[in-house]
Motif scaffolding. Structure first.
Motif, PDB file in Angstrom:
ATOM      1  N   ARG A  71      39.037  51.164  15.473  1.00 30.48           N
ATOM      2  CA  ARG A  71      40.310  50.899  16.152  1.00 30.48           C
ATOM      3  C   ARG A  71      40.220  51.401  17.587  1.00 30.48           C
ATOM      4  O   ARG A  71      39.245  52.049  17.969  1.00 30.48           O
ATOM      5  CB  ARG A  71      41.476  51.567  15.410  1.00 30.48           C
ATOM      6  CG  ARG A  71      41.667  51.038  13.997  1.00 30.48           C
ATOM      7  CD  ARG A  71      42.876  51.652  13.317  1.00 30.48           C
ATOM      8  NE  ARG A  71      43.033  51.162  11.948  1.00 30.48           N
ATOM      9  CZ  ARG A  71      43.669  50.061  11.612  1.00 30.48           C
ATOM     10  NH1 ARG A  71      44.248  49.313  12.546  1.00 30.48           N
ATOM     11  NH2 ARG A  71      43.752  49.681  10.346  1.00 30.48           N
ATOM     12  N   ALA A  72      41.220  51.073  18.376  1.00 39.41           N
ATOM     13  CA  ALA A  72      41.250  51.543  19.762  1.00 39.41           C
ATOM     14  C   ALA A  72      41.171  53.066  19.776  1.00 39.41           C
ATOM     15  O   ALA A  72      41.743  53.737  18.904  1.00 39.41           O
ATOM     16  CB  ALA A  72      42.532  51.083  20.446  1.00 39.41           C
ATOM     17  N   PRO A  73      40.442  53.656  20.742  1.00 39.31           N
ATOM     18  CA  PRO A  73      40.248  55.121  20.764  1.00 39.31           C
ATOM     19  C   PRO A  73      41.549  55.903  20.671  1.00 39.31           C
ATOM     20  O   PRO A  73      41.622  56.921  19.969  1.00 39.31           O
ATOM     21  CB  PRO A  73      39.534  55.350  22.099  1.00 39.31           C
ATOM     22  CG  PRO A  73      38.829  54.069  22.386  1.00 39.31           C
ATOM     23  CD  PRO A  73      39.713  52.997  21.835  1.00 39.31           C
ATOM     24  N   HIS A  81      42.323  58.275  17.462  1.00 38.03           N
ATOM     25  CA  HIS A  81      42.564  59.709  17.613  1.00 38.03           C
ATOM     26  C   HIS A  81      43.906  60.098  17.000  1.00 38.03           C
ATOM     27  O   HIS A  81      44.017  61.121  16.286  1.00 38.03           O
ATOM     28  CB  HIS A  81      42.527  60.080  19.096  1.00 38.03           C
ATOM     29  CG  HIS A  81      42.790  61.531  19.354  1.00 38.03           C
ATOM     30  ND1 HIS A  81      44.053  62.026  19.600  1.00 38.03           N
ATOM     31  CD2 HIS A  81      41.960  62.594  19.381  1.00 38.03           C
ATOM     32  CE1 HIS A  81      43.986  63.322  19.782  1.00 38.03           C
ATOM     33  NE2 HIS A  81      42.728  63.701  19.659  1.00 38.03           N
ATOM     34  N   ALA A  82      44.944  59.296  17.244  1.00 40.59           N
ATOM     35  CA  ALA A  82      46.268  59.598  16.702  1.00 40.59           C
ATOM     36  C   ALA A  82      46.258  59.572  15.175  1.00 40.59           C
ATOM     37  O   ALA A  82      46.856  60.440  14.524  1.00 40.59           O
ATOM     38  CB  ALA A  82      47.292  58.604  17.239  1.00 40.59           C
ATOM     39  N   ALA A 127      50.375  51.323  13.160  1.00 41.10           N
ATOM     40  CA  ALA A 127      49.221  50.785  12.438  1.00 41.10           C
ATOM     41  C   ALA A 127      49.485  50.668  10.940  1.00 41.10           C
ATOM     42  O   ALA A 127      49.008  49.726  10.290  1.00 41.10           O
ATOM     43  CB  ALA A 127      47.998  51.672  12.684  1.00 41.10           C
ATOM     44  N   THR A 128      50.236  51.597  10.366  1.00 44.50           N
ATOM     45  CA  THR A 128      50.390  51.613   8.911  1.00 44.50           C
ATOM     46  C   THR A 128      51.473  50.661   8.408  1.00 44.50           C
ATOM     47  O   THR A 128      51.340  50.097   7.315  1.00 44.50           O
ATOM     48  CB  THR A 128      50.728  53.041   8.433  1.00 44.50           C
ATOM     49  OG1 THR A 128      51.878  53.536   9.141  1.00 44.50           O
ATOM     50  CG2 THR A 128      49.557  53.972   8.670  1.00 44.50           C
ATOM     51  N   ILE A 129      52.556  50.450   9.172  1.00 42.15           N
ATOM     52  CA  ILE A 129      53.649  49.595   8.690  1.00 42.15           C
ATOM     53  C   ILE A 129      53.190  48.159   8.417  1.00 42.15           C
ATOM     54  O   ILE A 129      53.485  47.599   7.350  1.00 42.15           O
ATOM     55  CB  ILE A 129      54.839  49.642   9.677  1.00 42.15           C
ATOM     56  CG1 ILE A 129      55.564  50.989   9.551  1.00 42.15           C
ATOM     57  CG2 ILE A 129      55.811  48.495   9.419  1.00 42.15           C
ATOM     58  CD1 ILE A 129      56.697  51.180  10.527  1.00 42.15           C
TER      59      ILE A 129
END
Length: 616
Positions: free
Chosen positions: A59-61, A65-66, A137-139
């Protein structure tokens, strides 16, 4: 096919893994936990592991990280510190035979994840941006999973993601599903969750509302933040040598943190054999066989087999070594046994091969010897002029010609003589078989340089015996080819090296570091000859991260480290990426002796210059 193989041989991001592992240890205040990646986010107290999810890969950095840092936050500041083991144990015992027991457990973990995320954001304002990215990302993923399981008529699995969407997206935005509509009034109370018991009660209420619709339990496991084996509660570390009716202390463990603290303290305090079976329950206990099992101690009492440990003939220095390594080595090396011996030189060693190789390498040996002599052993007596203070120079003309004249000088200081020691560590695993001849040549090259400069050095080949390795015993051999105190030619010992089985690189590098740190020389060098592929018993997944951590530890200890790799075939891009992952920019890797010496020359010169600046 090449793309497929490269995709499956994905490299581990060692720096990130080590970064999040240190964060987890700091937030838990517990240095024995290790961090890994698994499908689900998991905290395993028994194995002392924290697992972040592979969901965040590729995924995007910023998003990656998040996601990873929120995984660590939820496990450490949430499930480790604030999850009630007592309430959860009572829930598990009461509903062990419930037809939707798997669904209930996952709902508890899901509700607790939501409660902890709200709690962390309220106490640590800076984490809100990370949790917002996590939900982005999770929804969509939760929505996709809910639709998939609903179409397949797996209502229990679909319900888990329906609840997840209602928590994070809100009940007003969630898609209408007829079977789950009775839950909407109930789900609007999710903001009132204040404890683990509240989450358990809400999970039970959800199950009760839908008992007429749910015919089966969850088919898969989607949420499992805490891995418990059942003995982590009242009677953990219960030894079979004690009677079952003797319970010892009745104190319940409120959280994982309290449980781990008790384990740690009692295992630290009880070192003797007098309370070996009573770490958890020891107070006035009887053994399972009281008749003859216990007898009064006497001064002339012979030690029992229990007190002798693994080996009654164990030497004192080996025992001391174990005490040292257990305090500094990661838990994954707890069963490793160090076995040290000298390599056996065979009569079949080809003298002509050694002579031929030395003739080829003679110009490069001279080049590297000259480098050392110029960079460290030389005396610098150059005069420093144009200074604002010091001795007054004879030429005073700048006093009239310049607005701000600098009329002083100082004699250059004499540099310190070379005070260095080297440790040459050689990977002796089976993967080095096709690179062994080139490795011998590279080791011989450095050995000849150090002999000419009269620099003490030790050459050691390491490997793990894969045939004897078990869960409780992993023999690691360190074969000495050349010792610090020996200044004679060890070419025959170098060419007696053979490839063996496995290589536990992180462990071997730490042992080499201990050897160097015990020396009195100021400048310490560790050169590692390896193909960069750690592989040993139960070490494949963690080997790369552990080795990278050991390399970082060398730098922190003031040891100059260099990884050397000389092969008969061109170094592939995949190998270079692996070397960069483990060793950073401390690698000289090539298939040519010309390029090898040039790279080694450049990197050694950089290390020497850094050491000169520190010691002069």
């Amino acid at each position: 096919m090449e793309r497929f193989i490269r995709f499956n041989n994905e490299l581990i991001e060692t720096e990130q893994i080590l970064h999040f592992e240190r964060l987890a240890r700091a937030w838990m205040n517990h240095n024995e936990f290790t961090l890994t990646e698994r499908q689900l986010v998991e905290l395993n107290p028994a194995d002392a592991t924290v697992a972040i999810s592979v969901f965040w890969r590729h995924r995007a950095p910023r998003l990656q990280h998040a996601g990873r840092i929120t995984d660590v936050l939820l496990l450490t500041l949430g499930f480790y510190k604030n999850f009630s083991l007592r309430d959860f144990q009572e829930f598990r015992e009461e509903f062990a035979d419930h037809p939707q027991q798997g669904l209930l457990t996952q709902l508890v973990f899901l509700l607790e994840e939501f409660r902890f995320s709200q709690q962390i954001m309220a106490t640590r304002k800076g984490t809100k941006k990370w949790f917002s990215l996590r939900q982005e990302a999770t929804i969509p993923f939760y929505h996709q999973q809910m639709v998939t399981y609903q179409k397949r008529s797996f209502l229990s699995d679909a319900l888990v993601f329906y609840i997840a969407l209602s928590l994070y997206e809100g009940t007003l935005s969630i898609e209408h599903i007829e079977e789950f509509s009775p839950l909407l009034p109930l789900l609007r109370s999710q903001r009132q969750l204040r404890s683990t018991q509240d989450s358990i009660d809400l999970a039970l209420a959800i199950s009760y509302q839908l008992q007429d619709y749910l015919r089966a339990d969850c088919q898969l496991r989607h949420f499992q933040h805490l891995v418990l084996r059942g003995s982590e509660f009242t009677n953990f570390t219960y030894h079979r040598g004690i009677k079952k009716e003797i319970k010892g202390t009745d104190q319940e463990k409120e959280s994982v943190e309290e449980m781990m603290q008790m384990w740690h303290q009692e295992n630290e305090d009880e070192q003797g054999m007098h309370l070996r079976f009573e770490i958890e329950h020891g107070r006035d206990s009887d053994l399972a066989n009281p008749d003859g099992a216990v007898e009064e101690g006497r001064d002339d009492h012979e030690p029992t087999s229990i007190g002798l440990g693994k080996s009654s003939a164990r030497q004192q220095e080996n025992y001391d070594f174990d005490l040292v390594t257990k305090s500094v080595l990661p838990k994954i090396h707890a069963a490793v046994e160090k076995i040290e011996n000298h390599v056996v030189v065979k009569d079949s060693t080809d003298l002509q091969k050694i002579v031929k190789k030395r003739i080829e390498q003679a110009p490069y040996v001279k080049q590297l010897v000259t480098l050392f002599q110029k960079e460290i052993a030389k005396k610098t007596n150059e005069q420093l002029t144009g200074l604002v203070k010091g001795r007054l120079q004879k030429n005073l003309l700048p006093l009239w010609l310049e607005e701000r004249p600098r009329l002083f000088y100082r004699n250059g200081q004499q540099s310190k003589e070379l005070d260095a020691v080297f440790y040459l560590l050689v990977d002796g695993s089976a993967s080095m078989q096709d690179k062994l001849e080139e490795t011998k040549a590279a080791v011989l090259y450095v050995h000849d340089v150090l002999r000419q400069l009269r620099i003490p050095h030790q050459i050691v080949q390491h490997y793990e015996d894969a045939y004897d390795a078990t869960d409780t015993y992993q023999p690691n051999y360190f074969e000495i080819l050349h010792d610090y105190t020996n200044f004679s030619d060890s070419a025959f010992a170098v060419y007696a090296m053979e490839a063996h089985e496995d290589n536990r690189d992180g462990y071997a590098l730490r042992i080499a570091a201990e050897s160097l740190l015990a020396r009195k020389e100021q400048q310490k060098f560790l050169l590692y000859f390896s193909d960069g592929e750690p592989s040993a018993f139960d070490y494949r997944e963690q080997g790369i991260v552990d080795t990278a951590d050991a390399v970082q530890g060398l730098t922190k200890s003031g040891i100059a480290f260099l990884h050397l790799f000389l092969s008969d075939a061109p170094v592939s891009e995949e190998q270079r990426q692996l070397f960069a992952t483990i060793y950073g920019k401390r690698t000289a890797a090539t298939d040519s002796i010309d390029q090898f010496t040039s790279e080694a020359h450049r990197l050694l010169k950089r290390m020497l210059q850094q050491l000169i600046q520190v010691t002069v």
